[in-house]
Design a protein around this motif. Sequence first.
Motif, PDB file in Angstrom:
ATOM      1  N   THR A 194       0.834  -1.197   0.000  1.00 49.05           N
ATOM      2  CA  THR A 194       0.000   0.000   0.000  1.00 49.05           C
ATOM      3  C   THR A 194       0.881   1.265   0.000  1.00 49.05           C
ATOM      4  N   HIS A 195       0.361   2.380  -0.516  1.00 46.93           N
ATOM      5  CA  HIS A 195       1.121   3.632  -0.542  1.00 46.93           C
ATOM      6  C   HIS A 195       0.190   4.822  -0.350  1.00 46.93           C
ATOM      7  N   SER A 196       0.639   5.759   0.504  1.00 47.45           N
ATOM      8  CA  SER A 196      -0.266   6.852   0.899  1.00 47.45           C
ATOM      9  C   SER A 196      -0.555   7.839  -0.239  1.00 47.45           C
ATOM     10  N   LYS A 197       0.292   7.867  -1.281  1.00 52.11           N
ATOM     11  CA  LYS A 197       0.098   8.862  -2.342  1.00 52.11           C
ATOM     12  C   LYS A 197      -0.550   8.260  -3.599  1.00 52.11           C
ATOM     13  N   SER A 198      -1.178   7.103  -3.442  1.00 55.84           N
ATOM     14  CA  SER A 198      -1.663   6.424  -4.641  1.00 55.84           C
ATOM     15  C   SER A 198      -2.745   7.226  -5.378  1.00 55.84           C
ATOM     16  N   GLU A 199      -3.481   8.061  -4.624  1.00 56.44           N
ATOM     17  CA  GLU A 199      -4.577   8.800  -5.294  1.00 56.44           C
ATOM     18  C   GLU A 199      -4.056   9.798  -6.324  1.00 56.44           C
ATOM     19  N   LEU A 200      -2.764  10.125  -6.265  1.00 58.17           N
ATOM     20  CA  LEU A 200      -2.203  11.071  -7.242  1.00 58.17           C
ATOM     21  C   LEU A 200      -2.109  10.462  -8.636  1.00 58.17           C
ATOM     22  N   TRP A 201      -2.117   9.126  -8.680  1.00 58.82           N
ATOM     23  CA  TRP A 201      -1.877   8.448  -9.945  1.00 58.82           C
ATOM     24  C   TRP A 201      -2.997   7.444 -10.224  1.00 58.82           C
ATOM     25  N   PRO A 202      -4.119   7.909 -10.796  1.00 58.07           N
ATOM     26  CA  PRO A 202      -5.228   6.987 -11.068  1.00 58.07           C
ATOM     27  C   PRO A 202      -4.789   5.850 -11.996  1.00 58.07           C
ATOM     28  N   ALA A 203      -5.399   4.701 -11.799  1.00 59.47           N
ATOM     29  CA  ALA A 203      -4.999   3.534 -12.586  1.00 59.47           C
ATOM     30  C   ALA A 203      -5.937   3.325 -13.778  1.00 59.47           C
ATOM     31  N   GLY A 204      -5.502   2.495 -14.719  1.00 60.34           N
ATOM     32  CA  GLY A 204      -6.409   1.986 -15.743  1.00 60.34           C
ATOM     33  C   GLY A 204      -6.152   2.467 -17.157  1.00 60.34           C
ATOM     34  N   GLU A 205      -6.419   1.546 -18.084  1.00 62.01           N
ATOM     35  CA  GLU A 205      -6.235   1.823 -19.516  1.00 62.01           C
ATOM     36  C   GLU A 205      -7.104   2.978 -19.983  1.00 62.01           C
ATOM     37  N   GLU A 206      -8.381   2.947 -19.561  1.00 61.89           N
ATOM     38  CA  GLU A 206      -9.300   3.989 -20.039  1.00 61.89           C
ATOM     39  C   GLU A 206      -8.858   5.348 -19.538  1.00 61.89           C
ATOM     40  N   PHE A 207      -8.415   5.363 -18.267  1.00 64.23           N
ATOM     41  CA  PHE A 207      -7.995   6.643 -17.703  1.00 64.23           C
ATOM     42  C   PHE A 207      -6.902   7.251 -18.575  1.00 64.23           C
ATOM     43  N   ILE A 208      -5.868   6.485 -18.878  1.00 64.51           N
ATOM     44  CA  ILE A 208      -4.722   7.092 -19.574  1.00 64.51           C
ATOM     45  C   ILE A 208      -5.057   7.366 -21.052  1.00 64.51           C
ATOM     46  N   GLN A 209      -5.914   6.543 -21.628  1.00 58.09           N
ATOM     47  CA  GLN A 209      -6.301   6.833 -23.027  1.00 58.09           C
ATOM     48  C   GLN A 209      -7.031   8.180 -23.104  1.00 58.09           C
ATOM     49  N   ASN A 210      -7.981   8.382 -22.193  1.00 57.86           N
ATOM     50  CA  ASN A 210      -8.709   9.672 -22.193  1.00 57.86           C
ATOM     51  C   ASN A 210      -7.769  10.830 -21.882  1.00 57.86           C
ATOM     52  N   TYR A 211      -6.846  10.564 -20.963  1.00 54.54           N
ATOM     53  CA  TYR A 211      -5.919  11.604 -20.529  1.00 54.54           C
ATOM     54  C   TYR A 211      -5.021  12.056 -21.699  1.00 54.54           C
ATOM     55  N   ILE A 212      -4.584  11.100 -22.490  1.00 58.21           N
ATOM     56  CA  ILE A 212      -3.733  11.446 -23.650  1.00 58.21           C
ATOM     57  C   ILE A 212      -4.535  12.302 -24.637  1.00 58.21           C
ATOM     58  N   ASP A 213      -5.785  11.920 -24.851  1.00 58.26           N
ATOM     59  CA  ASP A 213      -6.656  12.723 -25.727  1.00 58.26           C
ATOM     60  C   ASP A 213      -6.748  14.163 -25.234  1.00 58.26           C
ATOM     61  N   GLU A 214      -7.018  14.285 -23.925  1.00 55.55           N
ATOM     62  CA  GLU A 214      -7.150  15.630 -23.336  1.00 55.55           C
ATOM     63  C   GLU A 214      -5.842  16.398 -23.474  1.00 55.55           C
ATOM     64  N   PHE A 215      -4.742  15.716 -23.193  1.00 51.75           N
ATOM     65  CA  PHE A 215      -3.437  16.377 -23.268  1.00 51.75           C
ATOM     66  C   PHE A 215      -3.196  16.910 -24.688  1.00 51.75           C
ATOM     67  N   LEU A 216      -3.411  16.050 -25.664  1.00 48.25           N
ATOM     68  CA  LEU A 216      -3.110  16.472 -27.042  1.00 48.25           C
ATOM     69  C   LEU A 216      -4.063  17.586 -27.498  1.00 48.25           C
ATOM     70  N   LYS A 217      -5.312  17.493 -27.044  1.00 47.91           N
ATOM     71  CA  LYS A 217      -6.312  18.474 -27.455  1.00 47.91           C
ATOM     72  C   LYS A 217      -6.012  19.851 -26.847  1.00 47.91           C
ATOM     73  N   PHE A 218      -5.683  19.874 -25.544  1.00 46.20           N
ATOM     74  CA  PHE A 218      -5.560  21.166 -24.851  1.00 46.20           C
ATOM     75  C   PHE A 218      -4.123  21.641 -24.626  1.00 46.20           C
ATOM     76  N   LYS A 219      -3.166  20.690 -24.628  1.00 51.62           N
ATOM     77  CA  LYS A 219      -1.799  21.115 -24.288  1.00 51.62           C
ATOM     78  C   LYS A 219      -0.778  20.761 -25.378  1.00 51.62           C
ATOM     79  N   GLY A 220      -1.202  19.983 -26.366  1.00 45.80           N
ATOM     80  CA  GLY A 220      -0.273  19.518 -27.405  1.00 45.80           C
ATOM     81  C   GLY A 220       0.414  20.673 -28.121  1.00 45.80           C
ATOM     82  N   THR A 221      -0.384  21.666 -28.549  1.00 42.78           N
ATOM     83  CA  THR A 221       0.156  22.754 -29.360  1.00 42.78           C
ATOM     84  C   THR A 221       1.164  23.601 -28.584  1.00 42.78           C
TER      85      THR A 221
END
Length: 467
Positions: A194-221
């Motif tokens: 167990t680790h006390s800071k785990s909430e900083l790093w959400p888990a899961g394929e869907e999470f990171i796929q959506n996150y990459i989309d958001e990153f490229l859409k809003f921060k890519g340029t």
Amino acid sequence: MKSICWFRNDLRVLDNPALHHCCKNSDEVIAVYFINRAQWQEHDDALIKINFWLRNLELLQNKLKKLNIPLVVLEADNYSETASVLKDFCTKNEVKNLYFNNEYPINELKRDRNIYSSFKESGIGVFTYHDQVIHEPGSLKTTTGNNFSVYSPFKRKWFSELLEDQLVILDEPEKQESMCVEQTDLSKFLDEFTHSKSELWPAGEEFIQNYIDEFLKFKGTTYKVKRNFPAIDATAKLSPYINTGIVSSKWCLIKAREYNNGQLDDGNKGIVHWVSEILWREFYRHIIYNFPKVSKSLPFVDYTKNIPWNVNEEWLERWKAGKTGIPIVDAGIREMLETGWMHNRLRMIVAMFLSKNLLINWQEGEKFFMRHLIDGDIASNNGGWQWSASTGTDAAPYFRIMNPETQSIKFDPQGKYIKRWVPELADCSETEVHMPKSPENYNYPKPIVDLKESRKNAIDVFSASKS
Ligand SMILES: Cc1cc2nc3c(=O)[nH]c(=O)nc-3n(C[C@H](O)[C@H](O)[C@H](O)COP(=O)(O)OP(=O)(O)OC[C@H]3O[C@@H](n4cnc5c(N)ncnc54)[C@H](O)[C@@H]3O)c2cc1C
């Protein structure tokens, strides 16, 4: 026919070659994951990272269950015991074939070669796939047939050899008829790691796929312009996910192309630059495979073996605690201690400070990073440290030493990043925060070393060792 798909740094269902082929060619599939306590310790794997692996494993287990694929956890302290534990499991469950995606660091290669030969002898088929980077390590050569040790020509070759079918996503596997063994209850492992800071790093394929989309859409340029300013949340924070294979490098590149009118190496400057950073990761994976000495605690550049590094426990401990008296250095270390991650600009600054100004062996820093980073990765970490210490492939020349104070003024002009992680300096003015004149007024330590003198000393020492 019953087969095993062995998950390692590829904790995803989508676009997973080993899983895809295992399911396609088998009647029944069992997913296996190993807990290697002693090996993880030997590799200095951080608790926050192991916790991240296991949280992702739990989600993977749920996804696999929907496909009627049970995920079973096996335990072997060291890699050397893995083959026999796995073989016993195969015999007991009448497994005919083993599938996995390759890993490239030296201990993993040894483990897999051993498994490959011992399973062949026992008549169990072993099918391995290439997955972590786009071009298989060892496959890109210079015009003279050598391996690349410089990034820019590597990158040119990477693009010139790229085929369209290397950027095609594999389908998710079809549902199996039924679960053929019982899956492991993961809760005891999640409790153990167990680790006390785990909430900083959400888990899961869907999470990171959506996150990459958001990153490229809003921060890519704006990535290229903003990526060096640690007070701005301008980078993708993708490294824990890509290193654990929760998302593939391929997926990231396909998405980058989607947001850049079908282009990877031309067009939107921000996205093109992001792609080139992903290719640094690929470069270091090729390096670790092609030049195994770098994972045997050796520098890439031979003469740097002779550097008479300082052995100074007090300095090292102060660096590790974020108490060097150089605000930007302390902020970087404290960010990592608090979150398990450090901004890339800071990684370079703190690594150069340790290996040049303090002239302490970069391997001390490499190990310390591995023990604390959620994205700790032998290839990229070793590459980054050897780059900073001027001992590596395509490294910073030894005489080009970043001045942390100048870096701080340039990349954290208002001291926002420093004040966030070094709250003692919250009341410092924008000019003073980079190097307070009277640190004792803030209950902050004096600098361990004089930046100019220690820089000169490092250059002299490197120069003498070279000649
Ligand atoms: C001393 C030192 C140690 C490092 N240790 C690690 C490590 O253990 N694990 C790790 O993944 N990265 C390491 N890096 C590289 C880099 O700092 C991180 O990959 C980056 O900060 C991750 O943040 P991000 O996902 O927001 O990156 P972004 O800027 O969004 O970049 C996207 C991806 O490109 C890759 N990337 C970016 N920069 C680099 C780089 N310099 N080298 C290799 N790949 C890169 C990463 O996979 C990253 O996730 C190290 C760098 C240095 C200088």
